[in-house]
Design an enzyme around this catalytic site. Structure first.
Site, PDB file in Angstrom:
ATOM      1  N   GLU A  54     -11.111  53.859  18.869  1.00  0.00           N
ATOM      2  CA  GLU A  54     -11.796  54.353  17.667  1.00  0.00           C
ATOM      3  C   GLU A  54     -11.910  55.880  17.638  1.00  0.00           C
ATOM      4  O   GLU A  54     -12.117  56.469  16.588  1.00  0.00           O
ATOM      5  CB  GLU A  54     -13.224  53.792  17.554  1.00  0.00           C
ATOM      6  CG  GLU A  54     -13.337  52.288  17.493  1.00  0.00           C
ATOM      7  CD  GLU A  54     -13.766  51.723  18.823  1.00  0.00           C
ATOM      8  OE1 GLU A  54     -13.151  52.093  19.849  1.00  0.00           O
ATOM      9  OE2 GLU A  54     -14.711  50.921  18.840  1.00  0.00           O
TER      10      GLU A  54
ATOM     11  N   ASP B  67     -13.746  52.475  28.307  1.00  0.00           N
ATOM     12  CA  ASP B  67     -14.340  52.036  27.035  1.00  0.00           C
ATOM     13  C   ASP B  67     -13.516  50.876  26.499  1.00  0.00           C
ATOM     14  O   ASP B  67     -12.656  51.033  25.637  1.00  0.00           O
ATOM     15  CB  ASP B  67     -14.311  53.229  26.060  1.00  0.00           C
ATOM     16  CG  ASP B  67     -14.937  52.876  24.712  1.00  0.00           C
ATOM     17  OD1 ASP B  67     -15.581  51.817  24.608  1.00  0.00           O
ATOM     18  OD2 ASP B  67     -14.748  53.660  23.768  1.00  0.00           O
ATOM     19  N   LEU B  68     -13.793  49.702  27.015  1.00  0.00           N
ATOM     20  CA  LEU B  68     -12.965  48.530  26.715  1.00  0.00           C
ATOM     21  C   LEU B  68     -13.793  47.437  26.078  1.00  0.00           C
ATOM     22  O   LEU B  68     -15.006  47.354  26.281  1.00  0.00           O
ATOM     23  CB  LEU B  68     -12.372  47.986  28.011  1.00  0.00           C
ATOM     24  CG  LEU B  68     -11.373  48.900  28.715  1.00  0.00           C
ATOM     25  CD1 LEU B  68     -11.048  48.340  30.078  1.00  0.00           C
ATOM     26  CD2 LEU B  68     -10.121  49.065  27.877  1.00  0.00           C
TER      27      LEU B  68
ATOM     28  N   PRO C 252      -6.592  41.989  26.050  1.00  0.00           N
ATOM     29  CA  PRO C 252      -5.745  42.834  26.886  1.00  0.00           C
ATOM     30  C   PRO C 252      -6.530  43.506  28.004  1.00  0.00           C
ATOM     31  O   PRO C 252      -5.959  44.102  28.902  1.00  0.00           O
ATOM     32  CB  PRO C 252      -5.201  43.861  25.888  1.00  0.00           C
ATOM     33  CG  PRO C 252      -6.121  43.838  24.724  1.00  0.00           C
ATOM     34  CD  PRO C 252      -6.702  42.468  24.665  1.00  0.00           C
TER      35      PRO C 252
ATOM     36  N   ASP D  68      -4.907  54.343  25.412  1.00  0.00           N
ATOM     37  CA  ASP D  68      -5.231  53.031  24.840  1.00  0.00           C
ATOM     38  C   ASP D  68      -3.925  52.282  24.612  1.00  0.00           C
ATOM     39  O   ASP D  68      -2.935  52.848  24.156  1.00  0.00           O
ATOM     40  CB  ASP D  68      -6.015  53.182  23.529  1.00  0.00           C
ATOM     41  CG  ASP D  68      -6.699  51.872  23.127  1.00  0.00           C
ATOM     42  OD1 ASP D  68      -7.941  51.813  23.141  1.00  0.00           O
ATOM     43  OD2 ASP D  68      -5.976  50.886  22.824  1.00  0.00           O
TER      44      ASP D  68
END
Lengths: 291, 291, 291, 291
Positions: free
Chosen positions: A95, A165-166, A174, A115
């Site tokens: 984001e 940050d997952l 994933p 990412d």
């Protein structure tokens, strides 16, 4: 019959999968985007209560009206725990809001964000401009589309702060293999020196639901000398939640990031020096769960 | 078609009214009780995630697995803010858990609980024994079935601590007129002396939804010299929430209840001296909302 | 915010699994029974619209207010298609309502019902008395708890009419292998003579959803000379539905059961001689689907 | 926990208001249009099961995959009940599908459609092309945007057939006053001669829910010598439903429209001569309700 009549206009609902026996349905004002990337289903919805919300595989990731809480708490406790963070690695964070918060630190010279989902990054740029607020254009930022673990394995670069940050490590997501001891060790070994800090999204911490959080804390404690949960609650997550700070600084204390935040005079919406200390207070029921 | 197949067994759901555009549905393992008292609809449900939950007019009030957080935070910050709480008034609190926490204080000589719904009290006694844990049998406790406001208006008795444990002030709820300046003034005038403390359930504090909370803080500030929110989050409430402490002690500081809790050595599940201070930390976005 | 307010009292819902993309939720007045037999999950719920409903593995089977439609149409077209039905086999039918309708025919001397789920039969006896209406006590009735297919394979007995009253052949249901050509052949070979009739629950017949129905019709046509759908709609099934009549009478016509019903003067709630003919009228879109 | 996992992708649902205690939720593939006209909220959704569906004030009106059933049954029984329908009035019918079916009759020289909601007509033209199939361009068609009742009151024109194609008479809908004896009398007085036919959408006819239907039948019987329900079921309406035919032909019989349909050789998807007779068969439970 009129007693059964429901309110006018509440028809279109986004219903999150009820993994844990509570189903959350969001009243939708507008479906902004629906599609699939190579990795996941992506929905962006203007919801009545939370404003615009990003859902991945049906699960809310962040919401217009309170993403600042999530991102301030993910970034600043770690950044202010380091005496002089110049280089930062973000794993995940499509984001762009984590990057946005990182770049508010003037010490930062280089921020690399990795990412795996390039399509998601583009969709977020287009439909969630508040999240990145132009951070992708900052000359200090580098965005890598690729597998975060592989990136860390293959790079020789080391960092002052690493931010993971997952999304939740659901079976098919994933992100599932990024919650292991091996990965945390890999992260530790890519910290520049003994001031290095890692922070990860830390899952739910309620009495009802903290198994995954506790497992993450313990896994991190096998790798880092100091591991401390950051406890918060986001209306759009509908539960008590956490991040987890892990650092190589053996003498780390909550006062350290609190003092540095005060000195920096950074104008945050959720964190003040006082709140910085407060988020590290762990209730006894959770302390017991760590034992 | 199989891709649409839902999981076996997730059929019976309790769906809270979606006042704010988010509908919470609880997977039910068992319907323990459903009925109406003179004042409200009462449902007691064994839910999958939260254990046994009491719903009044469809809205969750407290849950087996985290009611301790709600009740510890409603009772102990106020009780430990007073140097020597001997007499306590509880307005509402039919479940008996507020009374239970009050009676853990050995200083208490008399605790009066006034709840309008006598049927609800009996139903809670029968189906929610964990909540009262025998407190109704304590000789220091007196239970009055009646209108809380009227009780306060008519009694000459004064109290060290007054605890207002009411459901949300929805339009049709019996609690709506207990959130006014007149009522708070009435409470103040029934405090024994300048050490007196009042605490009330304080509503949601998220960026999305804090209007009612802010109005309550301001109303209380018109009546008391010191008013401080106690911020917490309950998984079973699915949002950031609060209580509000109001006291006549002009020099009150969070360290005071923290120190007294430490000295008392009371073994709590959510509150420690450190957490006692933390719950009074107010994020800047909320401070701004008070201005 | 009040525009979002939902009606008081509509909290407890039974949500059927949405196999096909439509989720049906039933407002519950009372949960009468919830449990598991050896074979399936059983829920009996007093619903607001349909009265008491039996759910197996979450799927509605029959409802107090319209089960008469289902059962009259399953039983009487087949029974009145036979000139003199003396012996009847029911495969499935645990609720006892199929047996009830069969026993209304005075020609019947013996009715054998074979259902695999003995616990379900007992639960239906206890909580669904309207369904059996005492038919289990009729001296002409014999109830066998056992596997319907195995019963037919092993018995030498032959029948005038065989009625297959099973739940949907979902993957995991005990009924799945009772929808095959082998099973239908077995049934045909247990008909007493060339007047023999078989009837089976025939699945949905809407333009949206008739694949399974069409497959059943074709499978039956491979085994019987005359196969005719009986088309109806049950509010509690929320879709156009069917049974399927298969008979060895090559000259069978809808007028035959209509005339016999008229002559018998049986007082039915859904079927009249006129309606008996009407239910055999097949819309062109469905005729085409058979080709 | 995995046992609670729901299927991937079933997130966005359109939930119809549960007036009667059953809530129908449609899995949405795409939100095609959402908005408000001067008269009502309009949603057009691509649903998984029913294809594209038009909702007015949250209630499904017609669906891509089975609208032909609704419209064939609304139009052809009435049209074929008239010996030579040249002029037709449609009250309501914004989607254009009723007009489409009317214009298939070569006898028709003039078809006037009066719908109050001009915005809705335009939205249907744009997003529901299958419904009108070009009928708005037919030179025999005239579309009037206006109040149907007022139109009939003010016009001197008389018609062979009048078709009332309105949404349910909910309290707040624009259609509510079109279900009265006064309106039906007005319609009768605008029939050209003693062959005149009126048909109206007739509401649900299940044992559970037929009060409104029965009231309409009785109201019509006070005005017309022959009144006959047309019974059908639409998957997308999720209940047994009806239209009601009212005619001035005292000797009317179901065979009349059936024979004319046969002679016309019109190729319909739901109606055949056989089905034309069948839809007029009334089950005894419903006959009783008329008494």
């Amino acid at each position: 019959m009129t007693t059964l009549r429901e309110a006018g206009g509440s028809f279109l609902w986004f219903r999150e999968p009820a993994f844990n026996g509570v189903a959350i349905s969001y009243l939708c004002d507008r479906v902004v985007y629906t599609g699939h990337s190579r990795f996941q289903r992506i929905d962006i919805i203007d919801t009545r209560l939370h404003g615009r919300v990003l859902f991945l595989d049906g699960v809310g990731q962040s919401a217009e009206r309170d993403e600042f809480i999530y991102h301030e708490l993910l970034v600043h406790p770690a950044m202010f725990s380091h005496p002089n963070p110049e280089s930062v690695l973000i794993v995940g964070g499509a984001e762009g809001a984590t990057l946005r918060e990182v770049l508010r630190h003037e010490t930062v010279k280089r921020a690399v964000m990795v990412d795996i989902d390039g399509e998601l990054i583009e969709i977020c740029k287009k439909y969630l401009p508040q999240w990145n607020s132009g951070s992708f254009e900052d000359p200090r930022a580098e965005v890598v589309v690729g597998d975060g673990r592989k990136f860390v394995e293959e790079t020789d670069e080391k960092f002052d702060v690493i931010i993971v940050d997952l999304s939740d490590p659901l079976e098919d997501s994933p992100a599932v293999y990024l919650f292991t001891r091996e990965f945390y060790t890999l992260l530790r070994d890519h910290l520049k020196d003994a001031s290095g800090c890692v922070v990860v999204q830390g899952e739910g911490v309620s009495p009802q639901e903290n198994t995954l959080h506790v497992r993450m804390v313990k896994t991190l404690e096998a790798v880092f000398p100091v591991v401390r949960p950051i406890i918060y609650s986001l209306h759009s997550f509908h539960r008590p939640d956490s991040h987890i700070l892990a650092t190589l600084q053996k003498d780390w204390q909550p006062e350290m990031p609190a003092r540095r935040l005060e000195k920096a005079g950074m104008n945050l919406k959720f964190l003040s020096p006082e709140v910085m200390k407060a988020v590290f207070a762990v209730p006894p029921y959770l302390k017991q769960a760590y034992e």
